[in-house]
Motif scaffolding. Structure first.
Motif, PDB file in Angstrom:
ATOM      1  N   GLU A  64      41.130  43.460  40.690  1.00 37.86           N
ATOM      2  CA  GLU A  64      41.164  45.022  40.904  1.00 37.86           C
ATOM      3  C   GLU A  64      40.721  45.181  41.517  1.00 37.86           C
ATOM      4  O   GLU A  64      40.740  46.707  42.126  1.00 37.86           O
ATOM      5  CB  GLU A  64      40.453  44.849  39.637  1.00 37.86           C
ATOM      6  CG  GLU A  64      40.325  44.963  38.229  1.00 37.86           C
ATOM      7  CD  GLU A  64      41.056  46.146  38.130  1.00 37.86           C
ATOM      8  OE1 GLU A  64      40.672  47.108  38.948  1.00 37.86           O
ATOM      9  OE2 GLU A  64      41.872  45.787  37.098  1.00 37.86           O
ATOM     10  N   LEU A  79      36.544  46.656  34.209  1.00 35.41           N
ATOM     11  CA  LEU A  79      37.082  47.488  35.250  1.00 35.41           C
ATOM     12  C   LEU A  79      37.851  48.333  35.112  1.00 35.41           C
ATOM     13  O   LEU A  79      38.663  48.785  36.226  1.00 35.41           O
ATOM     14  CB  LEU A  79      37.379  46.159  36.132  1.00 35.41           C
ATOM     15  CG  LEU A  79      36.122  45.072  37.366  1.00 35.41           C
ATOM     16  CD1 LEU A  79      36.841  44.309  38.164  1.00 35.41           C
ATOM     17  CD2 LEU A  79      34.885  45.766  37.484  1.00 35.41           C
ATOM     18  N   MET A 106      38.378  40.255  38.725  1.00 30.05           N
ATOM     19  CA  MET A 106      37.407  41.176  40.135  1.00 30.05           C
ATOM     20  C   MET A 106      38.728  41.598  41.326  1.00 30.05           C
ATOM     21  O   MET A 106      38.258  42.155  41.876  1.00 30.05           O
ATOM     22  CB  MET A 106      35.923  40.854  40.227  1.00 30.05           C
ATOM     23  CG  MET A 106      35.177  41.468  39.121  1.00 30.05           C
ATOM     24  SD  MET A 106      34.093  40.579  38.650  1.00 30.05           S
ATOM     25  CE  MET A 106      33.697  41.141  37.180  1.00 30.05           C
ATOM     26  N   TYR A 159      33.796  42.858  50.202  1.00 28.48           N
ATOM     27  CA  TYR A 159      33.757  42.036  48.550  1.00 28.48           C
ATOM     28  C   TYR A 159      33.777  40.342  49.617  1.00 28.48           C
ATOM     29  O   TYR A 159      33.497  39.790  48.141  1.00 28.48           O
ATOM     30  CB  TYR A 159      35.344  42.225  48.777  1.00 28.48           C
ATOM     31  CG  TYR A 159      36.241  40.745  47.368  1.00 28.48           C
ATOM     32  CD1 TYR A 159      35.279  41.560  46.602  1.00 28.48           C
ATOM     33  CD2 TYR A 159      37.133  40.003  47.673  1.00 28.48           C
ATOM     34  CE1 TYR A 159      35.789  40.722  45.206  1.00 28.48           C
ATOM     35  CE2 TYR A 159      37.123  39.034  46.897  1.00 28.48           C
ATOM     36  CZ  TYR A 159      36.524  39.236  45.725  1.00 28.48           C
ATOM     37  OH  TYR A 159      37.224  39.095  44.656  1.00 28.48           O
ATOM     38  N   CYS A 202      30.904  44.866  39.451  1.00 26.45           N
ATOM     39  CA  CYS A 202      31.107  43.854  38.729  1.00 26.45           C
ATOM     40  C   CYS A 202      30.560  42.612  38.903  1.00 26.45           C
ATOM     41  O   CYS A 202      29.933  41.938  37.881  1.00 26.45           O
ATOM     42  CB  CYS A 202      31.955  43.454  40.375  1.00 26.45           C
ATOM     43  SG  CYS A 202      33.535  44.191  40.209  1.00 26.45           S
ATOM     44  N   ASN A 236      36.841  35.714  35.884  1.00 23.21           N
ATOM     45  CA  ASN A 236      35.925  36.979  36.400  1.00 23.21           C
ATOM     46  C   ASN A 236      36.614  37.466  37.805  1.00 23.21           C
ATOM     47  O   ASN A 236      36.674  38.802  38.061  1.00 23.21           O
ATOM     48  CB  ASN A 236      34.344  37.234  35.777  1.00 23.21           C
ATOM     49  CG  ASN A 236      34.356  37.977  34.212  1.00 23.21           C
ATOM     50  OD1 ASN A 236      35.405  38.760  33.948  1.00 23.21           O
ATOM     51  ND2 ASN A 236      33.499  37.099  33.553  1.00 23.21           N
TER      52      ASN A 236
END
Lengths: 697, 201
Positions: free
Chosen positions: A438, A373, A435, A453, A400, A431
């Motif tokens: 990020e 990412l 993510m 999201y 992602c 992960n």
């Protein structure tokens, strides 16, 4: 004579020649007056002859001189023609080269086709211009403009605009871009018939048809501030011709200029300003305010930045240009055409840039996800700056997803299911946490993206759950393993709390029905095993054969919270049957698994499972009691029943309370229902408990 | 330069401006030759001259009938520069032509650099009352705002045709007399003042 003359010439031209000495020498040779006189006559004759010779020579040379002069003037005009030709060729070549580099091939070929027939015309033009050059004095510079060609010419009578009287005869040349006025050259009888007077630019020349000027007929006016000039034509048709030619030339020049402006504007808007503004005054007025160079060149600059992948610079420049445009709007009120033109172009570039950036983020099977990412950060940030956060968010999440997928695929199923689950859940949730991190970093100030999201995360989670269910909930998987896996996933899921994402509820929801099923299966399995044991059970106290064994067994059960010391008799005996003890152990395992799995949704199922399993065991003892004729055996059976219903259940309730916070009602009910057993009453009939016995036996 | 002993009468230069088809040529021809031309043919640029009697004085009027459409601004400027007075014409049956007068006015003021240039706002085709799109009040207000007279004409019926030309010429004459009276110095001052004004604008 001839030879002496030759000698003389040499003698005369000698450096040390002295006239006095020479005459003395000559006069010494001739003695007496008569001889001298003769000699004098001779000399005179020679001088006469020489004079004549000289005259002849000069005359001859003079003719040659004139011829040479004529030749030179011819040469001169030829040189002019040549230089004109060359400059035209040069212009042609430069336009060709510029078109071939910058234009599309189709446009190019069209241009070429257009040019071919032009070549002949150009030759003709050159000749015409050359003749003008020969005829008109002082017009050399005028004819050196590339692309200029003659349209029309003629003699006209100039009229005084106020007095209506004839002034002079003029010869007027109409070129494609201007009008040249020449006067008759009265001094020359040669080739130069006219003298250049002035040149007017066609774009500022107002031509007026004089309809009525009293006695003056067939005239037209040229208005060039501050001059007003009236010209009279020889006939009405001649005047009409002149006016038509003026009109046509002006029109063709206008279309030509428009084409040029368009093509130039397409190539580079910056040049439009620099090239066109000096030669047409009204353009300047339209431009109003000169734009800085960086602004006019910004579209090209943007192209370069994007091509070189300097996206940050491109975005910065874009922002700068936008600011400038906004500022200019507020200053100018209404935008000028350059501004709108550039604005349009810059918008195109922006779209292009967005596309490129989006491509950068796009999930592509060929593209390595090596950078992770982190590699996407730049593109996402720039897209955010461009106000395309929705797209950026969308693409980011897609990225992602694909990353998550590949990561998961890398986890191989090796060894036990718990190991696999531990591994994969760790991968997935690690992960997910990254993510989230990020994402929060990239879209922190964009609340609209957060919902995207959340939706994404829940989708990913449901994908994971379905995978998890497939892997874990298999008929042969023991409940304890399932429990371990579920607990693992739950703890992993809780990691997301840090980012403000609580997906545990969804996880529980997703696992509810498979868990319920798993509990039921376990229950049935346990009941089956109870049944099996019941068939084999001989109802005798358990003999553990050694002290060590018995102490280990006691330890084991006291660890469960069940001290068995009171049931020990002798050295190695426990006054409880092996099946009862085995059941107790299994039940506690079940109990602990259930509590690990428990959620408020599952409580009911758990209660039911516990109740049913326990009841099955009690039922079985009850049944055994009923069928047991031996009183001693009955006593033992009752002891077992009492152990289960009092000791075990009490402990179970303790544990239950510990986990859930209150005692289980269903288990309490069980205790009450079978209180008879604890009081040592042997059930004689089946009447009360028919349904259970029919169900389980 | 003139060989004739008698000098030509003074010339007043009038320019007809306005959108295409509003009747500039028709007004001119009516004034010049007392005739009305029914069929329309776009003018490029025509000039006329006529000797007339203005308040007992022999004068010449020089009329420049301009094209409604001229592509080069520089050329249009040259037309306007040559004029001493302007008849700005629109058709009362066409609002667009009325709106265009604003632009013509601005151009003229820019070119002549003089706010008091003799100027008349003329609403032509007033015989077509039933097709009227521009009200008398609307046009008068604009004229008032500019500080110029407003006259409605009909090239067809010859209503007010002479009036607009004569009124304009009177203004031009008055202007010229003013200029002759004022000393050179003051004239310069005036122009300077105007130039400065323009810059501020």
């Amino acid at each position: 004579m001839e030879s002496s003359k030759q000698v003389n010439f040499q003698l005369f031209s000698a450096k040390d020649f002295k006239a006095d000495k020479y005459v003395k020498n000559l006069s010494q040779n001739y003695i007496g007056g008569f001889e001298l006189q003769n000699f004098r006559k001779k000399i005179l004759a020679i001088s006469e002859e020489t004079n004549n010779n000289l005259k002849k020579n000069v005359y001859q040379n003079y003719v040659q001189f004139i011829d040479t002069a004529k030749e030179i003037s011819h040469l001169e005009s030829e040189m002019y023609q040549l230089s004109h030709l060359l400059s035209e060729q040069k212009a042609l070549l430069s336009t060709l080269s510029s078109t071939s580099i910058l234009e599309h091939s189709t446009y190019h070929s069209i241009e070429n086709e257009n040019k071919n027939p032009d070549v002949n015309q150009k030759e003709e033009n050159k000749q015409k211009l050359a003749t003008i050059l020969e005829k008109v004095e002082g017009c050399k510079e005028i004819l050196e403009v590339p692309g200029r060609h003659l349209i029309f010419e003629g003699d006209l009578l100039e009229i005084d605009p106020v007095e209506n009287t004839a002034l002079k005869t003029v010869h007027i040349y109409l070129f494609n871009d201007g009008v040249m006025v020449t006067n008759r050259n009265s001094n020359s009888r040669g080739l130069m018939k006219y003298i250049f007077e002035t040149m007017y630019d066609l774009t500022s020349l107002a031509v007026v048809n004089v309809r009525d000027l009293g006695n003056v007929k067939q005239a037209f006016k040229l208005l060039i501030f501050p001059d007003t000039r009236v010209f009279q034509c020889s006939s009405n048709s001649n005047k009409k011709e002149w006016l038509d030619k003026f009109d046509q030339t002006k029109k063709s020049r206008l279309t030509q200029e428009q084409q040029k402006r368009e093509s130039v504007a397409e190539k580079s808007p910056s040049r439009t300003v620099s090239v066109e503004s000096p030669n047409s005054s009204h353009d300047i007025e339209e431009v109003g305010l000169a734009h800085p160079e960086w602004f006019t060149e910004s579209p090209e600059e943007l192209d370069v930045w994007v091509a070189q992948r300097y996206f940050e610079e491109a975005v910065t420049l874009l922002q700068k240009v936008k600011d400038y445009i906004n500022q200019s709007h507020s200053v100018l009120g209404q935008p000028d055409h350059i501004l709108t033109d550039i604005q349009r172009k810059v918008e195109q570039r922006q779209n292009h840039l967005t596309e490129v950036l989006m491509k950068e983020l796009e999930v592509n099977p060929d593209k390595s996800l090596q950078g992770g990412l982190r590699a996407a950060r730049r593109a996402v940030r720039l897209l955010n700056q461009l106000g395309r956060s929705a797209q950026a968010c969308d693409l980011f999440l897609k990225l992602c997803s694909s990353m998550l997928k590949t990561q998961c695929r890398r986890v191989k199923r090796e060894g036990s299911i718990t190991v696999y689950i531990r591994h994969i859940s760790s991968v997935v949730f690690t992960n997910l946490s990254h993510m989230s991190e990020e994402f929060l970093r990239a879209f922190s100030d964009l609340p609209s993206c957060s919902s995207a999201y959340v939706i994404w995360a829940s989708t990913e989670l449901s994908l994971f759950i379905s995978h998890f269910i497939k892997q874990v909930f298999m008929p042969q998987t023991p409940l304890s393993v399932i429990t371990k896996c579920v607990v693992l996933v739950r703890t992993q899921c809780e990691r997301l709390y840090t980012y403000g994402v609580d997906l545990c509820y969804q996880l529980d929801g997703g696992l509810r029905s498979p868990l319920t099923k798993a509990l039921r299966d376990t229950r049935d399995k346990l009941i089956d095993s109870i049944k099996l044991r019941a068939l084999e059970d001989k109802w005798i106290p358990m003999n553990l054969h050694s002290k060590q064994q018995i102490s280990r067994c006691l330890q084991e059960y006291s660890a469960l919270g069940l001290p068995l010391d009171s049931y020990v008799t002798g050295d190695t005996w426990i006054q409880i049957s092996a099946s009862t003890l085995a059941f107790t152990k299994t039940f506690f395992t079940l109990l602990h698994d259930c509590f690990k799995l428990q959620t408020s949704d599952l409580i009911h199922t758990i209660d039911d499972t516990l109740y049913t399993v326990f009841e099955a065991q009690i039922k079985y003892i009850e049944n055994a009691l009923r069928n047991e004729p031996n009183e001693e055996q009955k006593c033992f059976l009752l002891k077992n029943a009492e152990f289960l219903l009092v000791k075990v259940l009490e402990r179970v309730q303790e544990v239950y309370k510990e986990y859930i916070g209150y005692e289980s009602k269903s288990l309490k009910k069980l205790q009450v229902e079978y209180s008879a057993l604890t009081k040592g009453i042997v059930p004689s009939s089946r009447s009360t408990k028919t349904k259970y016995s029919s169900e389980f036996l | 330069m003139s060989k004739k002993p008698t000098a030509q009468p003074v010339i007043h230069k009038v320019i007809m401006v306005g959108s295409g088809g509003v009747g500039k040529s028709a007004l001119t021809l009516q004034f010049m030759y007392d005739e009305f031309v029914e069929d329309y043919e776009p003018t490029k640029a025509d000039s006329y001259r006529k000797k007339i009697l203005l308040d007992g004085e022999d004068v010449q009027i020089d009329i420049l009938d301009t094209a409604g459409q001229e592509d080069y601004a520089a050329i249009r400027d040259n037309y306007f520069r040559s004029g001493e007075g302007f008849l700005c014409i629109f058709s009362i049956t066409e609002d667009e032509s009325f709106q265009a007068t604003q632009e013509f006015r601005e151009q003229i003021l820019r070119v002549k650099n003089d706010e008091n240039i003799p100027f008349l706002l003329v609403g032509n085709k007033c015989d077509l009352e039933d097709k009227r799109k521009v009200t008398f009040q609307e046009a008068s207000e604009r004229a008032k705002q500019w500080g110029v007279p407003y006259v409605e004409t009909s090239a067809k019926t010859r209503e007010h045709v002479d009036k607009v030309f004569y009124d304009l010429m009177r203004e031009i004459r008055a202007r010229k007399m003013d200029e002759n009276k004022t000393s050179n110095g003051r004239g310069k001052d005036k122009s300077k003042k105007k130039r400065r004004l323009c810059k501020i604008l």
